[in-house]
Design a protein around this motif. Structure first.
Motif, PDB file in Angstrom:
ATOM      1  N   MET A   1       0.839  -1.198   0.000  1.00 59.57           N
ATOM      2  CA  MET A   1       0.000   0.000   0.000  1.00 59.57           C
ATOM      3  C   MET A   1       0.870   1.244   0.000  1.00 59.57           C
ATOM      4  SD  MET A   1      -2.998   1.252   2.612  1.00 59.57           S
ATOM      5  CE  MET A   1      -4.362   0.737   1.571  1.00 59.57           C
ATOM      6  N   GLY A   2       0.534   2.151  -0.925  1.00 59.16           N
ATOM      7  CA  GLY A   2       1.228   3.433  -0.997  1.00 59.16           C
ATOM      8  C   GLY A   2       0.320   4.549  -0.526  1.00 59.16           C
ATOM      9  N   PHE A   3       0.437   5.700  -1.160  1.00 59.67           N
ATOM     10  CA  PHE A   3      -0.263   6.880  -0.673  1.00 59.67           C
ATOM     11  C   PHE A   3      -1.230   7.456  -1.705  1.00 59.67           C
ATOM     12  CE2 PHE A   3       3.799   6.332   1.391  1.00 59.67           C
ATOM     13  CZ  PHE A   3       3.452   6.404   2.734  1.00 59.67           C
ATOM     14  N   GLU A   4      -1.663   6.609  -2.644  1.00 60.90           N
ATOM     15  CA  GLU A   4      -2.589   7.072  -3.669  1.00 60.90           C
ATOM     16  C   GLU A   4      -3.939   7.472  -3.076  1.00 60.90           C
ATOM     17  OE1 GLU A   4      -0.829   4.305  -3.867  1.00 60.90           O
ATOM     18  OE2 GLU A   4       0.614   4.860  -5.435  1.00 60.90           O
ATOM     19  N   ARG A   5      -4.273   6.914  -1.914  1.00 65.04           N
ATOM     20  CA  ARG A   5      -5.563   7.213  -1.302  1.00 65.04           C
ATOM     21  C   ARG A   5      -5.548   8.486  -0.451  1.00 65.04           C
ATOM     22  NH1 ARG A   5      -8.498   2.025   1.193  1.00 65.04           N
ATOM     23  NH2 ARG A   5      -9.168   1.015  -0.726  1.00 65.04           N
ATOM     24  N   ARG A   6      -4.425   9.125  -0.341  1.00 63.51           N
ATOM     25  CA  ARG A   6      -4.351  10.321   0.497  1.00 63.51           C
ATOM     26  C   ARG A   6      -5.197  11.440  -0.121  1.00 63.51           C
ATOM     27  NH1 ARG A   6       1.986  11.209  -1.073  1.00 63.51           N
ATOM     28  NH2 ARG A   6       1.675  11.611  -3.291  1.00 63.51           N
ATOM     29  N   PRO A   7      -5.732  12.330   0.706  1.00 63.55           N
ATOM     30  CA  PRO A   7      -6.514  13.457   0.197  1.00 63.55           C
ATOM     31  C   PRO A   7      -5.674  14.339  -0.722  1.00 63.55           C
ATOM     32  CG  PRO A   7      -6.831  13.192   2.563  1.00 63.55           C
ATOM     33  CD  PRO A   7      -5.702  12.286   2.175  1.00 63.55           C
ATOM     34  N   VAL A   8      -6.302  14.878  -1.736  1.00 66.00           N
ATOM     35  CA  VAL A   8      -5.597  15.709  -2.709  1.00 66.00           C
ATOM     36  C   VAL A   8      -5.313  17.082  -2.109  1.00 66.00           C
ATOM     37  CG1 VAL A   8      -5.735  16.769  -4.996  1.00 66.00           C
ATOM     38  CG2 VAL A   8      -6.698  14.489  -4.605  1.00 66.00           C
ATOM     39  N   ASN A   9      -4.114  17.571  -2.370  1.00 63.69           N
ATOM     40  CA  ASN A   9      -3.709  18.922  -1.958  1.00 63.69           C
ATOM     41  C   ASN A   9      -3.756  19.138  -0.448  1.00 63.69           C
ATOM     42  OD1 ASN A   9      -3.282  19.638  -4.661  1.00 63.69           O
ATOM     43  ND2 ASN A   9      -5.386  20.373  -4.896  1.00 63.69           N
ATOM     44  N   VAL A  10      -3.469  18.094   0.312  1.00 62.37           N
ATOM     45  CA  VAL A  10      -3.384  18.216   1.762  1.00 62.37           C
ATOM     46  C   VAL A  10      -1.962  17.866   2.191  1.00 62.37           C
ATOM     47  CG1 VAL A  10      -4.203  17.357   3.996  1.00 62.37           C
ATOM     48  CG2 VAL A  10      -5.811  17.639   2.093  1.00 62.37           C
ATOM     49  N   ILE A  11      -1.322  18.741   2.933  1.00 66.23           N
ATOM     50  CA  ILE A  11       0.040  18.514   3.415  1.00 66.23           C
ATOM     51  C   ILE A  11      -0.019  17.642   4.662  1.00 66.23           C
ATOM     52  CG2 ILE A  11       2.149  19.587   4.262  1.00 66.23           C
ATOM     53  CD1 ILE A  11       1.576  20.197   1.357  1.00 66.23           C
ATOM     54  N   PRO A  12       0.728  16.543   4.708  1.00 68.89           N
ATOM     55  CA  PRO A  12       0.668  15.671   5.885  1.00 68.89           C
ATOM     56  C   PRO A  12       1.505  16.205   7.041  1.00 68.89           C
ATOM     57  CG  PRO A  12       2.260  14.802   4.335  1.00 68.89           C
ATOM     58  CD  PRO A  12       1.641  16.018   3.674  1.00 68.89           C
ATOM     59  N   THR A  13       1.120  15.803   8.237  1.00 69.30           N
ATOM     60  CA  THR A  13       1.956  16.032   9.411  1.00 69.30           C
ATOM     61  C   THR A  13       2.506  14.680   9.848  1.00 69.30           C
ATOM     62  OG1 THR A  13       0.061  15.784  10.916  1.00 69.30           O
ATOM     63  CG2 THR A  13       0.600  18.012  10.153  1.00 69.30           C
ATOM     64  N   GLY A  14       3.701  14.678  10.387  1.00 66.52           N
ATOM     65  CA  GLY A  14       4.328  13.434  10.807  1.00 66.52           C
ATOM     66  C   GLY A  14       4.659  13.445  12.279  1.00 66.52           C
ATOM     67  N   ALA A  15       4.555  12.288  12.906  1.00 68.61           N
ATOM     68  CA  ALA A  15       4.875  12.189  14.326  1.00 68.61           C
ATOM     69  C   ALA A  15       5.368  10.782  14.633  1.00 68.61           C
ATOM     70  CB  ALA A  15       3.655  12.513  15.185  1.00 68.61           C
ATOM     71  N   ALA A  16       6.373  10.701  15.480  1.00 71.22           N
ATOM     72  CA  ALA A  16       6.867   9.397  15.910  1.00 71.22           C
ATOM     73  C   ALA A  16       5.822   8.725  16.778  1.00 71.22           C
ATOM     74  CB  ALA A  16       8.177   9.562  16.676  1.00 71.22           C
ATOM     75  N   MET A  17       5.710   7.416  16.665  1.00 73.51           N
ATOM     76  CA  MET A  17       4.796   6.637  17.484  1.00 73.51           C
ATOM     77  C   MET A  17       5.509   5.363  17.899  1.00 73.51           C
ATOM     78  SD  MET A  17       2.310   5.077  14.498  1.00 73.51           S
ATOM     79  CE  MET A  17       1.751   3.728  15.543  1.00 73.51           C
ATOM     80  N   GLU A  18       4.979   4.673  18.859  1.00 73.42           N
ATOM     81  CA  GLU A  18       5.621   3.453  19.323  1.00 73.42           C
ATOM     82  C   GLU A  18       5.744   2.455  18.176  1.00 73.42           C
ATOM     83  OE1 GLU A  18       5.131  -0.020  22.764  1.00 73.42           O
ATOM     84  OE2 GLU A  18       3.718   1.652  22.656  1.00 73.42           O
ATOM     85  N   GLY A  19       6.972   2.100  17.867  1.00 74.52           N
ATOM     86  CA  GLY A  19       7.208   1.117  16.821  1.00 74.52           C
ATOM     87  C   GLY A  19       7.071   1.637  15.412  1.00 74.52           C
ATOM     88  N   GLY A  20       7.024   2.968  15.223  1.00 79.91           N
ATOM     89  CA  GLY A  20       6.892   3.467  13.864  1.00 79.91           C
ATOM     90  C   GLY A  20       6.719   4.964  13.769  1.00 79.91           C
ATOM     91  N   TYR A  21       6.026   5.372  12.724  1.00 78.25           N
ATOM     92  CA  TYR A  21       5.861   6.783  12.389  1.00 78.25           C
ATOM     93  C   TYR A  21       4.469   6.953  11.799  1.00 78.25           C
ATOM     94  CZ  TYR A  21       7.146  11.364  10.364  1.00 78.25           C
ATOM     95  OH  TYR A  21       7.226  12.692  10.034  1.00 78.25           O
ATOM     96  N   ARG A  22       3.793   8.037  12.166  1.00 79.07           N
ATOM     97  CA  ARG A  22       2.424   8.255  11.688  1.00 79.07           C
ATOM     98  C   ARG A  22       2.353   9.504  10.818  1.00 79.07           C
ATOM     99  NH1 ARG A  22      -2.173   7.557  15.936  1.00 79.07           N
ATOM    100  NH2 ARG A  22      -1.738   5.406  15.320  1.00 79.07           N
ATOM    101  N   LEU A  23       1.803   9.318   9.618  1.00 76.91           N
ATOM    102  CA  LEU A  23       1.508  10.426   8.720  1.00 76.91           C
ATOM    103  C   LEU A  23       0.009  10.689   8.781  1.00 76.91           C
ATOM    104  CD1 LEU A  23       3.627   9.415   5.607  1.00 76.91           C
ATOM    105  CD2 LEU A  23       3.965  11.476   6.978  1.00 76.91           C
TER     106      LEU A  23
END
Length: 262
Positions: free
Chosen positions: A147-169
């Motif tokens: 799975m990639g990011f084709e389903r992400r909303p159009v023209n929306v800038i993501p925010t990123g944050a570290a989470m336990e065991g990974g990273y959340r966009l």
């Protein structure tokens, strides 16, 4: 500031350049020793996904919807980006269904009813077959664990944050939000979650139990949940083979089968 260039365009360019560099250097885990740039994380995941070109898998599939609840054995053959073969069998090896799906059309044979359905590959038509509306590319990406990011909303800038065991966009849109939980060690999406503005879960896709196949780690347990429609699909792979073409995509259909056109 980049004059004449939106933040979204700048992010897209950063991702594109990073994908090229990562693809040339080989996919590795994402270095989380310092601050992470969302563009770099996206690029690493997309570079890893690009390395999966062909896949075969055998295991079990379970489908639970208001119209259907069943479990069977399944064989999956995928040649990205445009071919997928599904063979589902029941007890004693009885053929329940066979399906060849491409980006343009599909052929599904129902062994229980001795009928064959054909038509254009659309989400509406696929819902008639597998009971859940889903686009062809999504089926391929989900079933192959890429799975990639084709389903992400159009023209929306993501925010990123570290989470336990990974990273959340997180993509926060006006009407709904989308989050991607990233497994940094394997450079892969391990959860895709889409919620309404009110916080209700629209769709929840998870990838678990990553195991090494060739030079990559692939999930062997995949689930799709759509709580609002009481729909779920789970796929558990017991055996997998990666990038080992050629693959046989031929299916035999009895001449006596009833023909249905969608």
């Amino acid at each position: 500031m980049i004059h004449g260039f939106s933040r979204f365009s700048a992010l897209t360019l950063s991702v594109s350049l990073a994908v090229v560099l990562l693809a040339c250097s080989g996919t590795k885990g994402i270095d989380a020793s310092g601050p992470l740039d969302p563009a770099a994380v996206i690029a690493a995941v997309e570079a890893r996904n690009a390395e999966v070109r062909a896949l075969t898998g055998e295991g079990t599939i379970s489908v639970d919807t208001p119209e259907l609840a069943n479990t069977g054995n399944i064989e999956v053959r995928i040649l990205k980006p445009d071919s997928m073969l599904l063979i589902i069998t029941g007890p004693f090896g009885m053929s329940v269904a066979k399906g060849l799906v491409t980006s343009s059309d599909f052929t599904f044979y129902n062994g229980l009813e001795n009928s064959v359905a054909t038509g254009a590959t659309t989400a509406k038509n696929l819902k008639n077959i597998i009971r859940i509306p889903i686009e062809f590319r999504d089926i391929v990406d989900i079933a192959s664990g890429t799975m990639g990011f084709e389903r992400r909303p159009v023209n929306v800038i993501p925010t990123g944050a570290a989470m336990e065991g990974g990273y959340r966009l997180t993509y926060a849109g006006a009407s709904e939000s989308t989050t991607y939980d990233i497994d940094l060690e394997h450079s892969a999406v391990k959860r895709y979650l889409r919620k309404s503005a009110g916080g209700d879960i629209i769709e929840d896709v998870t990838f678990k139990d990553f195991r090494k196949k060739a030079d990559l780690y692939l999930p062997t347990i995949i689930t799709i949940l759509r709580p609002g429609f009481s729909e779920s699909i789970s796929l558990v792979y017991e055996r997998m083979s990666l990038n080992n073409p050629p693959l046989d995509f031929s299916i035999r259909i009895p001449k006596s089968a009833t023909k249905i056109r969608f």
